[in-house]
Design a protein around this motif. Structure first.
Motif, PDB file in Angstrom:
ATOM      1  N   GLU A  38       0.848  -1.197   0.000  1.00 28.43           N
ATOM      2  CA  GLU A  38       0.000   0.000   0.000  1.00 28.43           C
ATOM      3  C   GLU A  38       0.885   1.250   0.000  1.00 28.43           C
ATOM      4  OE1 GLU A  38      -3.433   0.072   0.356  1.00 28.43           O
ATOM      5  OE2 GLU A  38      -3.694  -2.102   0.514  1.00 28.43           O
ATOM      6  N   PRO A  39       0.493   2.297  -0.721  1.00 30.94           N
ATOM      7  CA  PRO A  39       1.237   3.555  -0.656  1.00 30.94           C
ATOM      8  C   PRO A  39       1.179   4.124   0.762  1.00 30.94           C
ATOM      9  CG  PRO A  39      -0.434   3.605  -2.398  1.00 30.94           C
ATOM     10  CD  PRO A  39      -0.657   2.362  -1.614  1.00 30.94           C
ATOM     11  N   THR A  40       2.272   4.752   1.176  1.00 33.61           N
ATOM     12  CA  THR A  40       2.327   5.383   2.505  1.00 33.61           C
ATOM     13  C   THR A  40       1.901   6.846   2.453  1.00 33.61           C
ATOM     14  OG1 THR A  40       4.628   6.038   2.206  1.00 33.61           O
ATOM     15  CG2 THR A  40       4.226   3.883   3.258  1.00 33.61           C
ATOM     16  N   GLY A  41       1.843   7.416   1.252  1.00 34.45           N
ATOM     17  CA  GLY A  41       1.548   8.839   1.117  1.00 34.45           C
ATOM     18  C   GLY A  41       2.785   9.705   1.243  1.00 34.45           C
ATOM     19  N   LEU A  42       3.952   9.067   1.306  1.00 32.81           N
ATOM     20  CA  LEU A  42       5.210   9.798   1.445  1.00 32.81           C
ATOM     21  C   LEU A  42       6.048   9.646   0.192  1.00 32.81           C
ATOM     22  CD1 LEU A  42       6.168   8.649   5.057  1.00 32.81           C
ATOM     23  CD2 LEU A  42       5.040  10.775   4.379  1.00 32.81           C
ATOM     24  N   GLY A  43       6.652  10.734  -0.225  1.00 30.78           N
ATOM     25  CA  GLY A  43       7.553  10.716  -1.367  1.00 30.78           C
ATOM     26  C   GLY A  43       8.623  11.766  -1.167  1.00 30.78           C
ATOM     27  N   SER A  44       9.744  11.584  -1.812  1.00 24.84           N
ATOM     28  CA  SER A  44      10.818  12.550  -1.626  1.00 24.84           C
ATOM     29  C   SER A  44      11.635  12.746  -2.887  1.00 24.84           C
ATOM     30  CB  SER A  44      11.719  12.134  -0.454  1.00 24.84           C
ATOM     31  OG  SER A  44      12.201  10.829  -0.623  1.00 24.84           O
ATOM     32  N   VAL A  45      12.347  13.853  -2.904  1.00 23.29           N
ATOM     33  CA  VAL A  45      13.270  14.217  -3.975  1.00 23.29           C
ATOM     34  C   VAL A  45      14.622  14.426  -3.320  1.00 23.29           C
ATOM     35  CG1 VAL A  45      13.861  15.962  -5.712  1.00 23.29           C
ATOM     36  CG2 VAL A  45      11.462  15.351  -5.320  1.00 23.29           C
ATOM     37  N   CYS A  46      15.663  13.831  -3.914  1.00 18.24           N
ATOM     38  CA  CYS A  46      17.020  13.977  -3.383  1.00 18.24           C
ATOM     39  C   CYS A  46      17.864  14.757  -4.385  1.00 18.24           C
ATOM     40  CB  CYS A  46      17.636  12.595  -3.155  1.00 18.24           C
ATOM     41  SG  CYS A  46      19.313  12.655  -2.485  1.00 18.24           S
ATOM     42  N   PHE A  47      18.616  15.725  -3.866  1.00 13.90           N
ATOM     43  CA  PHE A  47      19.512  16.483  -4.737  1.00 13.90           C
ATOM     44  C   PHE A  47      20.759  16.865  -3.967  1.00 13.90           C
ATOM     45  CE2 PHE A  47      16.281  19.266  -2.986  1.00 13.90           C
ATOM     46  CZ  PHE A  47      16.965  20.379  -2.535  1.00 13.90           C
ATOM     47  N   SER A 117      14.114  10.526  -7.093  1.00 12.81           N
ATOM     48  CA  SER A 117      12.846  10.746  -6.403  1.00 12.81           C
ATOM     49  C   SER A 117      12.341   9.380  -5.998  1.00 12.81           C
ATOM     50  CB  SER A 117      11.819  11.407  -7.328  1.00 12.81           C
ATOM     51  OG  SER A 117      12.221  12.701  -7.670  1.00 12.81           O
ATOM     52  N   LEU A 118      11.573   9.318  -4.918  1.00  7.62           N
ATOM     53  CA  LEU A 118      11.024   8.026  -4.526  1.00  7.62           C
ATOM     54  C   LEU A 118       9.640   8.184  -3.933  1.00  7.62           C
ATOM     55  CD1 LEU A 118      11.158   7.446  -1.187  1.00  7.62           C
ATOM     56  CD2 LEU A 118      13.564   7.327  -1.685  1.00  7.62           C
ATOM     57  N   VAL A 119       8.877   7.094  -4.034  1.00  7.44           N
ATOM     58  CA  VAL A 119       7.556   6.993  -3.425  1.00  7.44           C
ATOM     59  C   VAL A 119       7.572   5.752  -2.547  1.00  7.44           C
ATOM     60  CG1 VAL A 119       5.099   6.634  -3.873  1.00  7.44           C
ATOM     61  CG2 VAL A 119       6.404   8.192  -5.317  1.00  7.44           C
ATOM     62  N   GLY A 120       7.077   5.887  -1.307  1.00  3.63           N
ATOM     63  CA  GLY A 120       7.138   4.804  -0.334  1.00  3.63           C
ATOM     64  C   GLY A 120       5.892   3.936  -0.293  1.00  3.63           C
ATOM     65  N   PHE A 121       6.105   2.653   0.055  1.00  2.00           N
ATOM     66  CA  PHE A 121       5.036   1.666   0.191  1.00  2.00           C
ATOM     67  C   PHE A 121       5.329   0.797   1.412  1.00  2.00           C
ATOM     68  CE2 PHE A 121       5.297   2.816  -4.212  1.00  2.00           C
ATOM     69  CZ  PHE A 121       3.984   2.878  -4.635  1.00  2.00           C
ATOM     70  N   ARG A 122       4.288   0.143   1.922  1.00  2.00           N
ATOM     71  CA  ARG A 122       4.442  -0.784   3.054  1.00  2.00           C
ATOM     72  C   ARG A 122       3.380  -1.871   2.890  1.00  2.00           C
ATOM     73  NH1 ARG A 122       7.497   0.621   6.836  1.00  2.00           N
ATOM     74  NH2 ARG A 122       7.051   2.786   6.830  1.00  2.00           N
ATOM     75  N   LEU A 129       9.132  -0.506   1.139  1.00  2.00           N
ATOM     76  CA  LEU A 129       9.540  -0.576  -0.257  1.00  2.00           C
ATOM     77  C   LEU A 129       9.460   0.825  -0.835  1.00  2.00           C
ATOM     78  CD1 LEU A 129      10.098  -2.402  -2.846  1.00  2.00           C
ATOM     79  CD2 LEU A 129       7.631  -2.251  -3.210  1.00  2.00           C
ATOM     80  N   ALA A 130      10.415   1.168  -1.658  1.00  2.00           N
ATOM     81  CA  ALA A 130      10.369   2.436  -2.379  1.00  2.00           C
ATOM     82  C   ALA A 130      10.537   2.156  -3.858  1.00  2.00           C
ATOM     83  CB  ALA A 130      11.481   3.363  -1.911  1.00  2.00           C
ATOM     84  N   LEU A 131       9.802   2.876  -4.669  1.00  3.50           N
ATOM     85  CA  LEU A 131      10.055   2.899  -6.105  1.00  3.50           C
ATOM     86  C   LEU A 131      10.867   4.158  -6.345  1.00  3.50           C
ATOM     87  CD1 LEU A 131       6.617   1.759  -7.537  1.00  3.50           C
ATOM     88  CD2 LEU A 131       8.685   0.401  -7.149  1.00  3.50           C
ATOM     89  N   VAL A 132      12.101   3.961  -6.791  1.00  7.01           N
ATOM     90  CA  VAL A 132      13.075   5.044  -6.919  1.00  7.01           C
ATOM     91  C   VAL A 132      13.250   5.397  -8.392  1.00  7.01           C
ATOM     92  CG1 VAL A 132      15.446   5.754  -6.422  1.00  7.01           C
ATOM     93  CG2 VAL A 132      14.285   4.158  -4.874  1.00  7.01           C
ATOM     94  N   TYR A 133      13.126   6.679  -8.707  1.00  6.32           N
ATOM     95  CA  TYR A 133      13.377   7.168 -10.061  1.00  6.32           C
ATOM     96  C   TYR A 133      14.761   7.790 -10.090  1.00  6.32           C
ATOM     97  CZ  TYR A 133      13.095   9.941 -14.320  1.00  6.32           C
ATOM     98  OH  TYR A 133      13.347  10.478 -15.566  1.00  6.32           O
TER      99      TYR A 133
END
Length: 186
Positions: A38-47, A117-122, A129-133
């Protein structure tokens, strides 16, 4: 790419296609149906960190762009992470925010500093789990930390790769599946 580049085996870097991020909502549905994540509703961008007044301006622009619902942190390697929050069922809204942040950083001349960038799941077993771009590659990969230390759940990552091959452009070079230990949103 020139003739000499072809002879020497050099290739042109892939131009990032930020619109690929818009494939994440359908990948989230596949991931939920096939594996119970399930999506956690959290996502991030790293730079890579930006110095001084420029960084303050980037923070303010991101806050105003995302209605203040962002947090900035720095990791042990000096990279800056922007964390965005949405209700778990609003993957599309989260992806829109991540896309907007990436686009605004790119348009401001900070494209070379963008890393991922990533979107988190659990899942129900509380596995993360993260799907990382990967910005510079234009590809995705799954990342799943395992246990308390810096270990990965490689079988799960490979299983997710197989599940999402029709939804996302998956990074084929496993050596580029970099660990993002402690990433916000994971």
């Amino acid at each position: 790419m020139g003739f000499l580049d072809a002879i020497l085996g050099r290739s042109k870097p892939v131009r990032p296609d930020l619109d690929q991020l818009f494939a994440l909502p359908s990948a989230a549905v596949t991931l939920q149906a096939a594996a119970g994540f399930e999506p956690t509703g959290l996502g991030s961008v790293c730079f890579a960190s930006v110095e001084g007044g420029t960084f303050a301006r980037i923070q303010e622009e991101a806050r105003s762009l995302l209605d203040g619902s962002v947090e900035f942190t720095q990791d042990a390697y000096g990279y800056t992470w922007l964390l965005a929050r949405h209700p778990p069922e609003d993957v599309a809204g989260l992806v829109n925010d991540l896309h907007a942040v990436n686009t605004s950083l790119e348009e401001a001349g900070f494209g070379p500093q963008l890393l991922c960038s990533l979107v988190g799941f659990r899942d129900e077993r509380q596995r993360s789990l993260a799907l990382v771009y990967l910005y510079k590659r234009g590809t995705f990969y799954p990342f799943s930390p395992k246990g308390g230390g810096e270990k990965r759940d490689n079988p799960l990552e490979l299983e997710v790769r197989a599940m999402l091959g029709d939804d996302l452009t998956i990074e084929q070079d496993l050596a580029r599946w970099f660990p993002v230990w402690g990433a916000p949103g994971l």
